[in-house]
Motif scaffolding. Structure first.
Motif, PDB file in Angstrom:
ATOM      1  N   SER A 129       0.840  -1.193   0.000  1.00 47.15           N
ATOM      2  CA  SER A 129       0.000   0.000   0.000  1.00 47.15           C
ATOM      3  C   SER A 129       0.876   1.245   0.000  1.00 47.15           C
ATOM      4  CB  SER A 129      -0.961  -0.023   1.177  1.00 47.15           C
ATOM      5  OG  SER A 129      -0.327   0.339   2.359  1.00 47.15           O
ATOM      6  N   MET A 130       2.019   1.158   0.653  1.00 49.48           N
ATOM      7  CA  MET A 130       2.934   2.288   0.630  1.00 49.48           C
ATOM      8  C   MET A 130       3.424   2.563  -0.794  1.00 49.48           C
ATOM      9  SD  MET A 130       6.150   2.858   3.101  1.00 49.48           S
ATOM     10  CE  MET A 130       5.152   3.218   4.522  1.00 49.48           C
ATOM     11  N   GLU A 131       3.728   1.487  -1.503  1.00 49.71           N
ATOM     12  CA  GLU A 131       4.146   1.644  -2.899  1.00 49.71           C
ATOM     13  C   GLU A 131       3.043   2.285  -3.722  1.00 49.71           C
ATOM     14  OE1 GLU A 131       5.491  -1.719  -5.122  1.00 49.71           O
ATOM     15  OE2 GLU A 131       7.054  -2.137  -3.665  1.00 49.71           O
ATOM     16  N   MET A 132       1.793   1.866  -3.457  1.00 49.30           N
ATOM     17  CA  MET A 132       0.693   2.415  -4.234  1.00 49.30           C
ATOM     18  C   MET A 132       0.441   3.874  -3.902  1.00 49.30           C
ATOM     19  SD  MET A 132      -0.371   0.398  -6.478  1.00 49.30           S
ATOM     20  CE  MET A 132      -1.790   1.355  -6.939  1.00 49.30           C
ATOM     21  N   ILE A 133       0.814   4.289  -2.678  1.00 42.12           N
ATOM     22  CA  ILE A 133       0.671   5.701  -2.333  1.00 42.12           C
ATOM     23  C   ILE A 133       1.762   6.506  -3.043  1.00 42.12           C
ATOM     24  CG2 ILE A 133       0.844   7.328  -0.384  1.00 42.12           C
ATOM     25  CD1 ILE A 133      -0.594   5.234   1.293  1.00 42.12           C
ATOM     26  N   GLY A 134       2.744   5.784  -3.554  1.00 44.92           N
ATOM     27  CA  GLY A 134       3.801   6.482  -4.270  1.00 44.92           C
ATOM     28  C   GLY A 134       5.018   6.740  -3.412  1.00 44.92           C
TER      29      GLY A 134
ATOM     30  N   PHE B  79       6.093   5.982  -9.841  1.00 43.00           N
ATOM     31  CA  PHE B  79       5.674   6.497  -8.540  1.00 43.00           C
ATOM     32  C   PHE B  79       4.877   7.793  -8.704  1.00 43.00           C
ATOM     33  CE2 PHE B  79       6.898   3.842  -5.140  1.00 43.00           C
ATOM     34  CZ  PHE B  79       7.961   3.087  -5.594  1.00 43.00           C
ATOM     35  N   ARG B  82       1.443   6.813  -9.746  1.00 42.33           N
ATOM     36  CA  ARG B  82       0.671   6.205  -8.655  1.00 42.33           C
ATOM     37  C   ARG B  82       0.031   7.235  -7.749  1.00 42.33           C
ATOM     38  NH1 ARG B  82       4.811   1.542  -7.022  1.00 42.33           N
ATOM     39  NH2 ARG B  82       4.239  -0.006  -8.573  1.00 42.33           N
ATOM     40  N   PHE B  89      -6.954  -1.834  -0.083  1.00 46.43           N
ATOM     41  CA  PHE B  89      -6.575  -3.238   0.037  1.00 46.43           C
ATOM     42  C   PHE B  89      -7.594  -4.014   0.837  1.00 46.43           C
ATOM     43  CE2 PHE B  89      -2.752  -1.201  -1.151  1.00 46.43           C
ATOM     44  CZ  PHE B  89      -2.089  -2.142  -1.912  1.00 46.43           C
ATOM     45  N   HIS B 111       3.624  13.863  -0.205  1.00 48.47           N
ATOM     46  CA  HIS B 111       3.533  14.381  -1.568  1.00 48.47           C
ATOM     47  C   HIS B 111       3.237  15.865  -1.682  1.00 48.47           C
ATOM     48  CE1 HIS B 111       4.210  10.611  -3.339  1.00 48.47           C
ATOM     49  NE2 HIS B 111       3.078  10.054  -2.967  1.00 48.47           N
TER      50      HIS B 111
END
Lengths: 260, 270
Positions: A129-134, B79, B82, B89, B111
């Protein structure tokens, strides 16, 4: 016979592949300029990895120092050389016992915790999920832990030596009655800053790198099930211990092999 | 522009070890709509989301998001892409070491350079949208499954993504929180103009909110269309799945030797 050869070959290829993955993993996670957040995360990990390992490392250091003094005295006194006790305790600790024993304790206390923690994060999809948050989990999760371990273990090793020498003093001087002046004086005369303390620290830095590397990689690379986590945690402790002891021989041979 | 689909999956092939999971899947996900991807368990629906999110690399085929080939992007560009997607999930996947508030604030903190006061406003707004503003001090371990999923939803929409991927949002929920989630997904989609992909095998719920449905089985798209169309589809496999019949073309039994033979072979242990 062919099947056995084939299995051996497959095993070799798999091991090499894992080693390659581990290498890439180390490079990808450990380089880069830390942000302000990065420092904060690192400090937090220093607490978990370093401060919380302090108790076990210091207590072990005390007892090992005391045992060394006791055992050393009974041998040295036969030759009337008990004044050399300080030198014996200090050299054994600084050159060998502190880096090695602290690294073994560290692998058991902090390494296994790192593996289990990262593994559980993987199992609960936190890394994904961290990866998906970027956000790259290698930078955010792995790097602070890697650097914290790398810095914490050498500091713990220093603590181990200091307390160990103190323990030797308690048993040797206070209890067995070795002359205090010769305990400290012989130590001061025979311990070389570069050859003994310096080499011991180099050992400790190497151990810190491999132990933390093994721990975080095992956590990151495990199969995310309860069995996978338990196996990886065991592997962390077993591999770390073996690698530390093996490397210790190699480093000792390189560092002290020519001293005589 | 708004007519072109946001996500296009072209002839996707993927296998894990020896088993092939997708053998040429084509999907077109329209903008601003809810698209449900359904299929029996084990057909690789989660894998499909991971392929769309660029976490897995297909053996062949492409995933285009807004025209960009996800698997041809550099790590950095991926990234960046994304940030325009949110993913919910199955387990919620909340970060266990920080509380609810910080979980929702996480994407904003990494971000954006927003000042704390503004982050607070956004976080409270998102938590209000999922009805959990009062739970902001709780740690993830203190939440029920349904609450964790709603917090995860708030986190997924924190950066106002264009595309949101839901992985089995209805699994393991009691009827009330199931209803809450169905409402939330629908409302968020309308209010924020999101494009949603819902992967699910809860047929009733998924059909009730989806604008368009894909049914995947045996590594291929078995049927697609609007929910009304699927309900009257006469392909026996589709009808078995949509109407939840236990046995049919999709067998109840895991492949095995004949039962009688198995029983009458005393020597074999397993």
């Amino acid at each position: 016979m062919m099947a056995r050869l084939q299995r051996l070959g497959r095993y070799g290829c798999d091991s090499l592949e894992t080693l390659g993955r581990a290498g890439l993993f180390l490079v990808q996670s450990s380089f880069g300029i830390p942000s302000r957040m990065g420092w904060y995360l690192w400090l937090r990990q220093m607490h978990f990895v370093g401060v919380l390992s302090l108790a076990i490392v210091l207590v072990s250091g005390l007892f090992i120092g005391m045992v060394l003094a006791l055992q050393g005295y009974t041998i040295l006194v036969d030759f009337g050389a008990e004044q050399a006790l300080g030198q014996m305790v200090a050299l054994s600790l600084l050159r060998e016992l502190s880096p090695v024993v602290a690294a073994l304790l560290f692998a058991g206390r902090a390494g296994s915790a790192l593996t289990a923690e990262i593994g559980l994060m993987k199992a609960t999809e936190q890394l994904t999920s961290m990866e998906m948050i970027g956000v790259d989990p290698l930078r955010r999760i792995v790097a602070p832990r890697l650097w914290a371990g790398f810095v914490a273990l050498p500091l713990l090793t220093v603590g181990f030596s200091v307390v160990g020498i103190g323990g030797g003093y308690l048993v040797g001087v206070e209890w067995l009655g070795v002359f205090e002046g010769s305990y400290w004086g012989n130590m001061q005369a025979s311990v070389s800053f570069i050859d003994d303390i310096g080499n011991g620290m180099v050992k400790s830095l190497v151990f810190a790198l491999v132990v933390t590397w093994i721990a975080v990689f095992q956590g990151y690379d495990l199969i995310p099930t309860s069995e996978g986590i338990s196996r990886a945690t065991t592997r962390t402790v077993v591999y770390s211990s073996l690698v530390v002891l093996g490397l210790d021989f190699l480093l000792t041979a390189l560092m002290f092999g020519s001293l005589s | 522009m708004s007519d072109t689909p946001l996500v296009v999956v072209k002839d996707l092939h993927f296998s894990r070890g020896e088993t092939s999971i997708f053998r040429g899947v084509d999907l077109r996900i329209p903008r601003g709509k809810i698209t449900a991807v359904m299929g029996p368990s084990g057909t690789g629906k989660t894998t499909l989301l991971k392929l769309i999110g660029g976490q897995l690399v297909p053996d062949a085929g492409q995933v285009l998001i807004d025209g960009a080939d996800v698997h041809a992007l550099s790590r950095k560009a991926l990234f960046t892409l994304r940030r325009r997607m949110g993913m919910l999930f199955q387990s919620g996947a909340l970060f266990s070491e920080i509380d609810v508030y910080e979980n929702v604030a996480f994407p904003l903190r990494v971000h954006t350079d927003l000042p704390d006061a503004m982050i607070r406003d956004v976080v409270l707004m998102k938590l209000e949208a999922v009805g959990l503003r009062g739970a902001r001090k709780l740690m993830p371990a203190e939440l029920s499954g349904g609450m964790a999923r709603r917090v995860a939803l708030a986190r997924a929409i924190a950066l106002d993504p264009e595309l949101i991927l839901y992985d089995e949002p209805f699994v393991g929920q009691d009827p009330i929180s199931m209803g809450v989630l169905v409402q939330l997904i629908k409302r968020l989609n309308e209010a924020l103009g999101l494009t949603s992909i819902v992967v699910s095998h809860d047929i009733k719920e998924a059909l009730s909110i989806a604008d368009y449905v894909y049914v995947i089985a045996d590594g291929e798209v078995m049927a697609h269309g609007t929910p009304d169309l699927l309900n009257v589809d006469d392909d026996p496999r589709v009808s078995q799945f949509v109407h939840g019949e236990p046995d049919g073309p999709v067998p109840f039994h895991y492949p095995a030797v004949d039962f009688l033979t198995d029983i009458l072979t005393p020597g074999a242990q397993s």
